[in-house]
Design an enzyme around this catalytic site. Structure first.
Site, PDB file in Angstrom:
ATOM      1  CB  SER C 310      15.394  45.992  11.873  1.00 55.22           C
ATOM      2  OG  SER C 310      16.384  46.974  11.858  1.00 55.22           O
ATOM      3  CG  HIS C 406      19.121  48.140  15.873  1.00 50.00           C
ATOM      4  ND1 HIS C 406      20.170  48.641  15.145  1.00 50.00           N
ATOM      5  CD2 HIS C 406      18.612  47.121  15.122  1.00 50.00           C
ATOM      6  CE1 HIS C 406      20.277  47.979  13.999  1.00 50.00           C
ATOM      7  NE2 HIS C 406      19.335  47.047  13.960  1.00 50.00           N
TER       8      HIS C 406
END
Lengths: 472, 472, 472, 472
Positions: C310, C406
């Protein structure tokens, strides 16, 4: 024989093929010889191009469908005359003879093959363009088979046509082109209705019965051909059960509880039916069974045993012959004979021999519900059945056609079941017995080789011992 | 030649076919002759049953794919030797000779056909069971064609194999089995990518170009075979326009506005490409065009004219020969000659004749953007092109292959378009000209007959006049 | 905002809805007030029955699409005024107040809800009947969001409309109604083209790049809604690899070899993009990731690790603020400072502090390819990044939006990767770093609770140690 | 009420949703309050994230399905208590009151709506994730409706829940989301079996009857919702005939010949059935009829008339009341009375009045097969029926519910048919009469307005004259 389509539908189909070309393609037939031979000739000449020719073929098919049985036979006789040209064939064969080396011969042989391609096959090919054309061709051969085997004995001309068609259809229906599909209660009603019609082993009694055969503990698989959608070629019905099934009535009992397939350990193939008369002689069953064994084995790791519950269609006929033969008494041991005589039904003359007693028992309506009779008859029947399955035959080939089919596939005779099919048909044909053929992937190839090669039939120890008999 | 599948995939495919039968079927090869001939023999013997045989065929296909070009040729030579047995054929032929009547002869001829069926065809049939097996077989013939036409001249053995394969494939790929599908921007990217690779007429420059060819005023149709999903056999690209199209560059201009199909009156077939080398000689184009004419005509009643915008691939080669021939001056009228000499490019020796001047103009890079040159050259080129299309040929057959194709289909030569393809290829091959072939449903059958029968080529009045020439 | 359909298409669509009812339903507008308010009123009155009303709604949508931005804002303002009737609401609320027991209150409250249902929602509902009507409604809210957040500050009237629409859309787009689909190279080109447009994380460079992201060692999954076919709501791109991925450039290298997925042990979620502006605030990502983890885990038992690669979009902004703050020197240990000063680029004034040196390094184009600079900077960057991810935030919420997403889903911060994204954007936003978030099914619920409850962020030991800092 | 799925299936479904998250999500309930209220609370708190919450909802649904009727009512009462927070609502309402301008009020009203969203609706939404979850929710409301209308009178708490559910379902089942599908003999048997169960007007007697209703001169269309595949919401059965149909027995005669649809001029809607009790009050019929009129009109240009053949369910009840009322004699003219008295059945006391005679005739089993009785009764019955349909009612609303439905849709009363339904039910409910309602696209909107507005009922001249009566 049922026609492929209602006239109205057919009409529409033809319009669909042709539409724009209609007026043109339609016109030639106005001022022309309209005999079937002329029509076939027109198709084969291909005047106006391939598309126009196909239009004419569709018209011709329509003509055929409008004929009665005699008319259709004439049609086929006419068609059969469109054979390869003998002079051309002779010339091509000459070239084969003159070949100087293998390569030349190969080329000449290939040319001979081309010379032998009969025009009538080109016409059959043209029928494929008609909607439902493949079904039309298959039914054409189905009809042909029914008449070549007809009353007046075999007719060589029609047989030649039939043989060429068989060869063509075998190429088109090669198993590589078939689609395997699972059928269940979510399948189209029209398709399920066809299954009912095609089921050849255990008659479907009602929609309730049908639904039951498609329940979550059942499987039904069929082969289809892409050019005959909605028309099964062959289908098999399977029950997922615990332990080898021993009674078809129990399997088909609609009141029996549904088993969770994850609790099953055995898949029983209890019915397999060919659907298309016109594909007789082109074999799908072996491949279907093995594909289905594979699929079920992948879906349920818990299912380890794959076997059939099969009829023994000609056992009674064989047995009756044996029982009425001169040497009949040798069929039985003394004890068996005695026991049978004791159990034989009262009324009528007392049987003198065990075999007469056995015949009397089997002729007695309801013997299978009578404990003394079954007690006496069962061991004898089982033994004779084992012998019938394992030893009787023509040459290497098993006498029983179902046995022959499964042995060819590499299955083995696993178990004989008494009173396994107590329907009228079951009692009449096989004294109520059925047999399990076992498909064990690890042994299939070997079994097949043994049977196809030396004619050796594989069976479980129990069945082998039974077959060896009382004197064994 | 691209292989049908990556090794990994192939492996998986084979496992899929066989799974349960694997261990057994796999074992025989251990202690055996592993030559290709031995492997083929094992497949044909069918040891272990049909399913096992098919497994061996899959292994054999894998073996083939792992070979290099020379290895593959050897493979095919070996395969070709599995021909029918000459002795059996001879015997069968004898029976034909002895036939007493036509029916007997028919039966004997049919038996001769069976005797001639070569084992190698049975093997090819077995390949159909492999996933992508049909593509494998088609590619096999594609390779065969590329090598039989090879360097050392034709090889009869391979040609015989190729000929038998052609016959088999023609039966399998009969137009009755093909599926017509429209492709558009909603089609799978993987399929569209293949189109790009197969486009043989007007190279697809980019995804933008491709998308443009699939827009709402375009149509793209392809034939598929059910056993080769995702693999087009042939496809045609059509533009819906107002009036006969006269320039391929304008048709393929991605910046051109999109036309509402309901405002169109003409469908232009501007590209048609065969996709499978291995199906060479099996014709799909005629049927494809007619099916598409039908479909578009039904969807849009407003579209009345169906025509192509076609290349003239060999015109320049023919013209160059004519221009350099001894009698070249006779090609032109005096006025034409004078006009061409005046327009000829400056630099280099002044052309002495009109034909020299024409050659000089065509050799001059950019002549087509030069007004005086085009003014002088165009009437001459148009006239010669008309003559080339309508009069030149071998026997009844038009010299130009594209013209031959469309005339065979029953189309007529409608219009010659100057500067219709100004790409390098277009200028090099056809002096920038293209031609419209018109498909008029009402005349197709007659046109076809005229051409197929007497070799008469149909054309519009204008083109006929042009062809008649300056002296006409 | 792109309109849902070209006018022509729209026209056709409306005709399709209405056809037979057209003439009648079409007539009223002739002699009537044609203002938008009047049109809305006509839809809501439902004159002529529901079907006629829907026809009017389709016309109204067409009117809207023909407007420019200002016109559309006016349209929405007008629409927003069709609110519930205050008097009716007041009366209904009175009944709530007078309820004698909980059951009565419940009934009155339910009645109050009905009283509050605004007519404008009924109109929105009517748009669903238009082909592509759902996309129209979603885009309407998308436009609304872009203007309520507009230049002149928030507009309460439009915000109220937007809020009601959000509530309606949240109900319609509940995750129970979504369809999960895998996209690959066989997906429609039109759909893949949309993916390219919607990809928000790592720009798709070409069709080659796209094809690579859909190869056999990649997975792409999207959610769709049955009323918006062909329009993805959100999609995620996954790479099946061996070991945690540490570089996005390596993942997206089209020349890298393809891995056999059966050899992979890790699934890397490297891109997740929302597609519909009009569905902002309705969350699909959490559910999508978990469904995909499930699916991949079932397909490949060999894949045990599920993690992201990410971006850290705001790290540099945060770092730059820290480096220019008064207390900047406290960020570094003495050794770190010294090392950075030594490594700082030559040219310009020598940095006095370590933080100045770090700023100079990061400002130096190509620092990440310079060994001394990276050697000095990396440990510091890693440490500060860990701190940024684990400690910085507003209240319990992580400052970094991707981290917040997340962590909310129950993932943990697993590893910080240096030079993991060396694109311009990657260097500019996060000094080239990326982070792996790990989705461990066994810990997801606990992690989620810890973060959602107390704001505790879970991380691997390594990252936790890093975050604890130099003095740790 | 039938449950959505067998326990085994359900179990599997839940496993499918959750798989990887199972162990974790499953554990919390171990040491916890297991009451239904606690379970609902756990779902709503969303502990462990949305996905875990959905898992809990699935468990809760399973709990519900295991309960008996009383348990389910308790469950629903508990669920109903999860209402919006009165304090929060009160506060939000206060803000509405304080709004200074319309825009502020709009914003505050919107906020009030959010405050009123009851937690129980969030829970219902969670059920959508369960396989067959939508059917579960619909059946939940179906059950609720059956108990709120229960023995002890209406229960406000449950009614409030029901009302909120109705609102939610009306949004989800908006006609824009429905899929229209044609059902025929190729539809899945499982679906056709459901039709048989749901048919509410004319009982399906057998699969033969069913097949006949799906033949080529019949049409059957149904609405489906994408989240309830295989579950029809409503379906209509249509016969394509020549001329207005006047007898349901003739329409449903399986021995009647099939009509070529291209020869038909009229489409008769002879049965329309709602399938889901839980969607009561959400109307699909109007839209279904109009869509089907459209479709059939497009397919067959030759079909110009669209009408129903409808029952008159309450006519006899109304008539019996009239006949036994004090002013009964006024119903008949003198001639009618005399004629009826003459025709009255023999046996029992001779009727004194015409109305008594009519009552006696209708009470006489088989009167409809008796020529004198029908001759006397028919004109009177027709007249009274016309009056019943056109003049009787509560306020503007027609007394007959079927008439109300079709008049609301804009149809008109076209023709009254004697002895049109001679089944027991038909004779009992409507003296064997049926009525054709005509859907004329050109008049639908006007008819609808007339009825919905002023309560004016449109009828053909004949029926209007009949209704005007003998004295008229």
């Amino acid at each position: 024989m049922s026609d492929v389509a209602a006239p109205g539908l057919f009409d529409r189909a033809i319009r669909r093929i042709t539409s724009a070309w209609r007026d043109v393609a339609g016109s030639p037939s106005r001022d022309e010889d309209d005999s079937i031979a002329a029509q076939i000739r027109a198709c084969l000449e291909g005047r106006g191009g391939e598309v126009s020719a196909r239009y004419r073929a569709a018209k011709l098919a329509q003509t055929y469908l409008a004929l009665d049985k005699a008319g259709r036979i004439d049609f086929l006789r006419t068609l059969a005359t469109f054979d390869s040209d003998p002079a051309v064939v002779a010339k091509a064969y000459e070239v084969v003879g003159e070949a100087q080396d293998p390569a030349e011969r190969a080329a000449a042989t290939s040319a001979l093959r081309r010379a032998l391609e009969p025009p009538r096959m080109r016409l059959l090919m043209q029928f494929t363009t008609i909607p439902d054309g493949m079904k039309f061709i298959v039914d054409l051969r189905g009809f042909l088979l029914s008449v070549t085997r007809g009353e007046d004995g075999p007719e060589p001309l029609l047989m030649a046509l039939e043989s060429d068609m068989r060869s063509l259809l075998a190429s088109w229906f090669d198993m590589g082109f078939l689609e395997l599909a699972r059928l269940d209660w979510s399948s189209p009603a029209a398709l399920l209705e066809k299954l009912v019609g095609y089921e050849a082993v255990h008659h479907v009694r009602s929609w309730r019965d049908l639904k039951d055969r498609l329940d979550s503990d059942r499987r039904c698989y069929a082969f289809f051909h892409p050019s005959m959608p909605g028309e099964p070629l062959i289908f098999v019905e399977v029950a997922l059960v615990a332990g080898l099934a021993s009674s078809i009535q129990k399997l088909l009992d609609t009141r029996a509880p549904v088993l969770d397939p994850r609790a099953a350990d055995t898949a029983i193939f209890y019915s397999i039916s060919n659907c298309q008369d016109g594909l007789a002689g082109i074999s799908f069953g072996n491949s279907l069974i093995k594909r289905v064994v594979d699929l079920i084995g992948q879906e349920y790791r818990n299912i380890k045993v794959f076997a059939t519950l099969s009829p023994i269609p000609n056992f009674r006929r064989w047995l009756d012959e044996k029982l009425s033969a001169a040497n009949a008494p040798a069929l039985l041991s003394e004890e068996e004979g005695a026991s049978l005589r004791t159990a034989a039904p009262i009324g009528g003359p007392a049987p003198e021999t065990g075999t007469q007693a056995l015949a009397a028992i089997l002729a007695y309506r309801g013997w299978w519900r009578d404990a003394p009779m079954t007690r006496a008859a069962e061991p004898v029947l089982a033994r004779l059945c084992a012998r019938y399955l394992l030893s009787e035959g023509r040459g290497k080939r098993a006498l029983d056609p179902v046995a022959h089919f499964h042995l060819s596939n590499g299955a083995r005779v696993e178990r004989i079941n008494m009173l396994a099919d107590t329907s009228d048909k079951g009692l009449r044909e096989s004294a109520g017995m059925m047999v399990n053929y076992l498909y064990d992937p690890a042994q299939i190839e070997g079994n097949h080789e043994a049977y196809a090669g030396e004619g050796r039939r594989t069976a479980s120890t129990t069945v082998r011992r039974l077959a060896r008999g009382w004197g064994g």
